[in-house]
Design an enzyme around this catalytic site. Structure first.
Site, PDB file in Angstrom:
ATOM      1  N   ALA A 192       1.023  -1.039  -0.072  1.00  0.00           N
ATOM      2  CA  ALA A 192      -0.044   0.263   0.079  1.00  0.00           C
ATOM      3  C   ALA A 192       0.697   1.226  -0.173  1.00  0.00           C
ATOM      4  CB  ALA A 192      -0.955   0.042   1.332  1.00  0.00           C
ATOM      5  N   SER A 193       0.419   2.358  -0.621  1.00  0.00           N
ATOM      6  CA  SER A 193       1.053   3.482  -0.778  1.00  0.00           C
ATOM      7  C   SER A 193       1.549   4.428   0.469  1.00  0.00           C
ATOM      8  CB  SER A 193       0.763   4.295  -2.059  1.00  0.00           C
ATOM      9  OG  SER A 193       0.849   3.627  -3.181  1.00  0.00           O
ATOM     10  N   THR A 194       0.374   4.114   1.114  1.00  0.00           N
ATOM     11  CA  THR A 194       0.356   5.061   2.557  1.00  0.00           C
ATOM     12  C   THR A 194       0.049   3.988   3.613  1.00  0.00           C
ATOM     13  OG1 THR A 194      -1.860   5.680   2.203  1.00  0.00           O
ATOM     14  CG2 THR A 194      -0.265   7.291   1.298  1.00  0.00           C
TER      15      THR A 194
ATOM     16  N   ALA B 252       4.407   1.645   2.263  1.00  0.00           N
ATOM     17  CA  ALA B 252       5.354   2.509   2.064  1.00  0.00           C
ATOM     18  C   ALA B 252       5.039   3.735   1.251  1.00  0.00           C
ATOM     19  CB  ALA B 252       6.456   1.731   0.904  1.00  0.00           C
ATOM     20  N   SER B 253       5.314   4.866   1.835  1.00  0.00           N
ATOM     21  CA  SER B 253       4.896   6.170   1.462  1.00  0.00           C
ATOM     22  C   SER B 253       5.809   6.486   0.185  1.00  0.00           C
ATOM     23  CB  SER B 253       4.939   7.157   2.457  1.00  0.00           C
ATOM     24  OG  SER B 253       6.133   7.523   2.709  1.00  0.00           O
TER      25      SER B 253
END
Length: 199
Positions: free
Chosen positions: A10-12, A38-39
């Site tokens: 997931a991106s955030t 991982a942002s």
């Protein structure tokens, strides 16, 4: 013995991995699914780094989509090619055309050529679409500005009790934290309103 692994990202930290994990469970047991949140800012992926070290020739890696492998097209391309060259099979659930099975390509130069061509075409189209989206966004912003429309977050407004609280804060009767609590606003908003108020 070759193993099958799966990876979800997931991106955030606020995004949920459940949808990806449900899909991946159709192919592998829970213990073989590695996940990261991982942002885009630091892209710290400890579980991917670990999995990438473990993946060996003949293993299969399953991802829901190619963009789970990297933060941008160059990184996705580099990871895909690295896995391919290491003879790690890749299964991409939403784009089977880019899935690889090294045994099929090892003795078939035509298939090897086709998968590489398909991959480059995919990335060309993806990059082209990204450029078009940016251009459309820039054009839309320009049109909105020409029409006098405000873009971004709405401007901060003064709370009804602003003057009363500001005077107390300015006289050092209360701290900034206390002022923010009484006003129901953040420190950043307080600073913005203060700069507008004293102009």
């Amino acid at each position: 013995m070759a193993k099958t692994w799966a990876y979800a990202r997931a991106s955030t930290k606020s995004q949920n991995l459940d949808r990806q994990i449900i899909q991946l469970k159709n192919f592998v047991d829970d213990s073989f699914i590695m996940c990261d949140k991982a942002s885009g800012k630091n892209f710290d992926r400890p579980n991917w780094d670990l999995l990438n070290r473990v993946l060996d020739q003949g293993d299969t890696l399953i991802v829901c989509s190619l963009d789970r492998l990297g933060r941008n097209h160059k990184q996705m391309r580099d990871i895909w090619k690295d896995l391919f060259n290491r003879k790690v099979n890749i299964k991409i659930l939403d784009c089977d055309l880019l899935s690889t099975n090294y045994e099929e390509y090892e003795n078939d130069s035509t298939k090897l050529l086709l998968i590489n061509v398909a991959f480059e075409v995919f990335f060309y189209l993806a990059e082209n679409e990204r450029t078009n989206i940016k251009q459309r966004q820039a054009e839309g912003i320009q049109v909105a500005r020409t029409m006098g429309k405000h873009l971004g977050r709405p401007p901060a407004t003064f709370p009804p009790n602003w003057k009363e609280v500001y005077v107390k804060w300015n006289r050092k009767e209360i701290s900034q934290n206390k002022a923010c609590l009484e006003l129901g606003i953040s420190k950043n908003t307080f600073k913005k309103l203060k700069s507008q108020y004293i102009k």
